[in-house]
Design a protein around this motif. Structure first.
Motif, PDB file in Angstrom:
ATOM      1  N   GLY A  26       0.820  -1.196   0.000  1.00 18.00           N
ATOM      2  CA  GLY A  26       0.000   0.000   0.000  1.00 18.00           C
ATOM      3  C   GLY A  26       0.852   1.242   0.000  1.00 18.00           C
ATOM      4  O   GLY A  26       2.071   1.194  -0.155  1.00 18.00           O
ATOM      5  N   ARG A  27       0.198   2.369   0.212  1.00 13.19           N
ATOM      6  CA  ARG A  27       0.889   3.658   0.188  1.00 13.19           C
ATOM      7  C   ARG A  27       1.553   3.903   1.533  1.00 13.19           C
ATOM      8  O   ARG A  27       0.899   4.217   2.507  1.00 13.19           O
ATOM      9  CB  ARG A  27      -0.082   4.772  -0.153  1.00 13.19           C
ATOM     10  CG  ARG A  27      -0.736   4.617  -1.520  1.00 13.19           C
ATOM     11  CD  ARG A  27      -1.611   5.791  -1.860  1.00 13.19           C
ATOM     12  NE  ARG A  27      -0.821   7.017  -2.001  1.00 13.19           N
ATOM     13  CZ  ARG A  27      -1.350   8.209  -2.257  1.00 13.19           C
ATOM     14  NH1 ARG A  27      -2.657   8.353  -2.367  1.00 13.19           N
ATOM     15  NH2 ARG A  27      -0.580   9.276  -2.382  1.00 13.19           N
ATOM     16  N   MET A  28       2.865   3.716   1.575  1.00 16.62           N
ATOM     17  CA  MET A  28       3.625   3.870   2.810  1.00 16.62           C
ATOM     18  C   MET A  28       4.801   4.805   2.590  1.00 16.62           C
ATOM     19  O   MET A  28       5.378   4.825   1.515  1.00 16.62           O
ATOM     20  CB  MET A  28       4.170   2.513   3.282  1.00 16.62           C
ATOM     21  CG  MET A  28       3.103   1.491   3.577  1.00 16.62           C
ATOM     22  SD  MET A  28       3.847  -0.113   3.960  1.00 16.62           S
ATOM     23  CE  MET A  28       4.463  -0.567   2.340  1.00 16.62           C
ATOM     24  N   VAL A  29       5.116   5.542   3.647  1.00 14.89           N
ATOM     25  CA  VAL A  29       6.303   6.382   3.612  1.00 14.89           C
ATOM     26  C   VAL A  29       7.471   5.677   4.292  1.00 14.89           C
ATOM     27  O   VAL A  29       8.594   5.683   3.799  1.00 14.89           O
ATOM     28  CB  VAL A  29       6.043   7.735   4.299  1.00 14.89           C
ATOM     29  CG1 VAL A  29       7.324   8.557   4.375  1.00 14.89           C
ATOM     30  CG2 VAL A  29       4.942   8.498   3.585  1.00 14.89           C
ATOM     31  N   SER A  30       7.169   5.053   5.450  1.00 16.53           N
ATOM     32  CA  SER A  30       8.240   4.418   6.217  1.00 16.53           C
ATOM     33  C   SER A  30       7.647   3.393   7.181  1.00 16.53           C
ATOM     34  O   SER A  30       6.476   3.477   7.560  1.00 16.53           O
ATOM     35  CB  SER A  30       9.020   5.475   7.001  1.00 16.53           C
ATOM     36  OG  SER A  30      10.125   4.911   7.662  1.00 16.53           O
ATOM     37  N   ILE A  31       8.486   2.411   7.570  1.00 17.81           N
ATOM     38  CA  ILE A  31       8.098   1.400   8.549  1.00 17.81           C
ATOM     39  C   ILE A  31       9.095   1.424   9.687  1.00 17.81           C
ATOM     40  O   ILE A  31      10.309   1.372   9.435  1.00 17.81           O
ATOM     41  CB  ILE A  31       8.043  -0.009   7.938  1.00 17.81           C
ATOM     42  CG1 ILE A  31       7.092  -0.051   6.746  1.00 17.81           C
ATOM     43  CG2 ILE A  31       7.602  -1.027   8.993  1.00 17.81           C
ATOM     44  CD1 ILE A  31       7.061  -1.395   6.033  1.00 17.81           C
ATOM     45  N   ARG A  32       8.614   1.496  10.898  1.00 18.97           N
ATOM     46  CA  ARG A  32       9.503   1.423  12.059  1.00 18.97           C
ATOM     47  C   ARG A  32       9.512  -0.021  12.559  1.00 18.97           C
ATOM     48  O   ARG A  32       9.928  -0.924  11.839  1.00 18.97           O
ATOM     49  CB  ARG A  32       9.061   2.423  13.140  1.00 18.97           C
ATOM     50  CG  ARG A  32       9.314   3.867  12.736  1.00 18.97           C
ATOM     51  CD  ARG A  32       9.190   4.879  13.855  1.00 18.97           C
ATOM     52  NE  ARG A  32       7.861   4.993  14.420  1.00 18.97           N
ATOM     53  CZ  ARG A  32       7.394   6.103  14.986  1.00 18.97           C
ATOM     54  NH1 ARG A  32       8.156   7.189  15.049  1.00 18.97           N
ATOM     55  NH2 ARG A  32       6.193   6.145  15.506  1.00 18.97           N
ATOM     56  N   GLY A  33       9.062  -0.261  13.785  1.00 25.18           N
ATOM     57  CA  GLY A  33       9.108  -1.611  14.331  1.00 25.18           C
ATOM     58  C   GLY A  33       8.146  -2.557  13.649  1.00 25.18           C
ATOM     59  O   GLY A  33       7.073  -2.161  13.187  1.00 25.18           O
ATOM     60  N   ILE A  51      11.267  -6.533  15.980  1.00 24.29           N
ATOM     61  CA  ILE A  51      12.516  -6.110  15.353  1.00 24.29           C
ATOM     62  C   ILE A  51      12.366  -4.662  14.931  1.00 24.29           C
ATOM     63  O   ILE A  51      11.356  -4.278  14.333  1.00 24.29           O
ATOM     64  CB  ILE A  51      12.878  -7.025  14.166  1.00 24.29           C
ATOM     65  CG1 ILE A  51      14.237  -6.646  13.582  1.00 24.29           C
ATOM     66  CG2 ILE A  51      11.790  -7.040  13.098  1.00 24.29           C
ATOM     67  CD1 ILE A  51      14.804  -7.704  12.625  1.00 24.29           C
ATOM     68  N   THR A  52      13.371  -3.847  15.250  1.00 26.81           N
ATOM     69  CA  THR A  52      13.319  -2.443  14.880  1.00 26.81           C
ATOM     70  C   THR A  52      13.801  -2.247  13.445  1.00 26.81           C
ATOM     71  O   THR A  52      14.330  -3.173  12.820  1.00 26.81           O
ATOM     72  CB  THR A  52      14.204  -1.609  15.811  1.00 26.81           C
ATOM     73  OG1 THR A  52      15.577  -1.951  15.567  1.00 26.81           O
ATOM     74  CG2 THR A  52      13.867  -1.856  17.277  1.00 26.81           C
ATOM     75  N   ALA A  53      13.657  -1.028  12.945  1.00 29.70           N
ATOM     76  CA  ALA A  53      14.153  -0.720  11.607  1.00 29.70           C
ATOM     77  C   ALA A  53      15.670  -0.897  11.533  1.00 29.70           C
ATOM     78  O   ALA A  53      16.212  -1.169  10.464  1.00 29.70           O
ATOM     79  CB  ALA A  53      13.763   0.703  11.228  1.00 29.70           C
ATOM     80  N   GLY A  54      16.338  -0.762  12.679  1.00 35.01           N
ATOM     81  CA  GLY A  54      17.781  -0.963  12.735  1.00 35.01           C
ATOM     82  C   GLY A  54      18.177  -2.379  13.090  1.00 35.01           C
ATOM     83  O   GLY A  54      19.340  -2.635  13.400  1.00 35.01           O
ATOM     84  N   PHE A  55      17.188  -3.310  13.083  1.00 30.72           N
ATOM     85  CA  PHE A  55      17.432  -4.750  13.244  1.00 30.72           C
ATOM     86  C   PHE A  55      17.732  -5.171  14.678  1.00 30.72           C
ATOM     87  O   PHE A  55      18.267  -6.257  14.906  1.00 30.72           O
ATOM     88  CB  PHE A  55      18.520  -5.261  12.292  1.00 30.72           C
ATOM     89  CG  PHE A  55      18.245  -4.972  10.851  1.00 30.72           C
ATOM     90  CD1 PHE A  55      18.871  -3.914  10.213  1.00 30.72           C
ATOM     91  CD2 PHE A  55      17.334  -5.732  10.141  1.00 30.72           C
ATOM     92  CE1 PHE A  55      18.591  -3.630   8.880  1.00 30.72           C
ATOM     93  CE2 PHE A  55      17.045  -5.457   8.820  1.00 30.72           C
ATOM     94  CZ  PHE A  55      17.684  -4.397   8.180  1.00 30.72           C
ATOM     95  N   THR A  56      17.372  -4.348  15.649  1.00 30.48           N
ATOM     96  CA  THR A  56      17.452  -4.781  17.038  1.00 30.48           C
ATOM     97  C   THR A  56      16.258  -5.675  17.336  1.00 30.48           C
ATOM     98  O   THR A  56      15.115  -5.321  17.020  1.00 30.48           O
ATOM     99  CB  THR A  56      17.437  -3.581  17.990  1.00 30.48           C
ATOM    100  OG1 THR A  56      18.594  -2.773  17.738  1.00 30.48           O
ATOM    101  CG2 THR A  56      17.459  -4.029  19.438  1.00 30.48           C
ATOM    102  N   ILE A  69      13.496 -13.784  14.443  1.00 24.84           N
ATOM    103  CA  ILE A  69      12.796 -12.780  13.652  1.00 24.84           C
ATOM    104  C   ILE A  69      13.800 -12.055  12.768  1.00 24.84           C
ATOM    105  O   ILE A  69      14.935 -11.800  13.184  1.00 24.84           O
ATOM    106  CB  ILE A  69      12.024 -11.789  14.555  1.00 24.84           C
ATOM    107  CG1 ILE A  69      11.112 -10.887  13.717  1.00 24.84           C
ATOM    108  CG2 ILE A  69      12.978 -10.964  15.416  1.00 24.84           C
ATOM    109  CD1 ILE A  69      10.151 -10.055  14.552  1.00 24.84           C
ATOM    110  N   SER A  70      13.389 -11.736  11.558  1.00 28.08           N
ATOM    111  CA  SER A  70      14.241 -10.982  10.636  1.00 28.08           C
ATOM    112  C   SER A  70      13.343 -10.140   9.739  1.00 28.08           C
ATOM    113  O   SER A  70      12.124 -10.322   9.717  1.00 28.08           O
ATOM    114  CB  SER A  70      15.107 -11.936   9.798  1.00 28.08           C
ATOM    115  OG  SER A  70      14.296 -12.794   9.028  1.00 28.08           O
TER     116      SER A  70
END
Length: 119
Positions: A26-33, A51-56, A69-70
């Protein structure tokens, strides 16, 4: 409109493995967790892994060492590799993501996928 679509559930014997996938579209700008939750019959929905956007990553104690999780940010997809499955892992598994669609952030949920661990 943003959607999360899960796949990969099914029936598996104890000790077996499954891999769940969840793709955001869909129409997305960004995804965080992003994350996975599960709900067994008659119980509340519980966190499995995030998992965070920074892979934590973060895991429930009950799945540590068995689940991984990945995410692939190029595909807006989160995965859950489940190994050494136990009957108590039986539940409906839900994908969750914190997504910015246009101007606002919101939590989105998938429709759920059934995982049954039984001999």
């Amino acid at each position: 409109q943003v959607q999360l679509v899960e796949s990969g559930g099914g029936l598996v014997q104890p000790g077996g493995s499954l891999r769940l996938s969840c793709a955001a579209s869909g129409r997305m700008v960004s995804i965080r967790g992003m994350g996975w939750y599960r709900q067994a019959p008659g119980k509340q929905r519980d966190l499995v892994a995030t998992i965070t956007a920074g892979f934590t990553t973060n895991y429930a104690d009950s799945v540590k060492g068995r689940f991984t999780i990945s995410r692939d940010n190029t595909k807006n997809t989160v995965y859950l590799q489940m190994n050494s499955l136990k009957p108590e892992d039986t539940a409906v598994y839900y994908c969750n993501a914190n997504i910015r669609a246009l101007t606002t952030w919101a939590d989105y949920w998938g429709q759920g996928t059934q995982v049954t661990v039984s001999s």
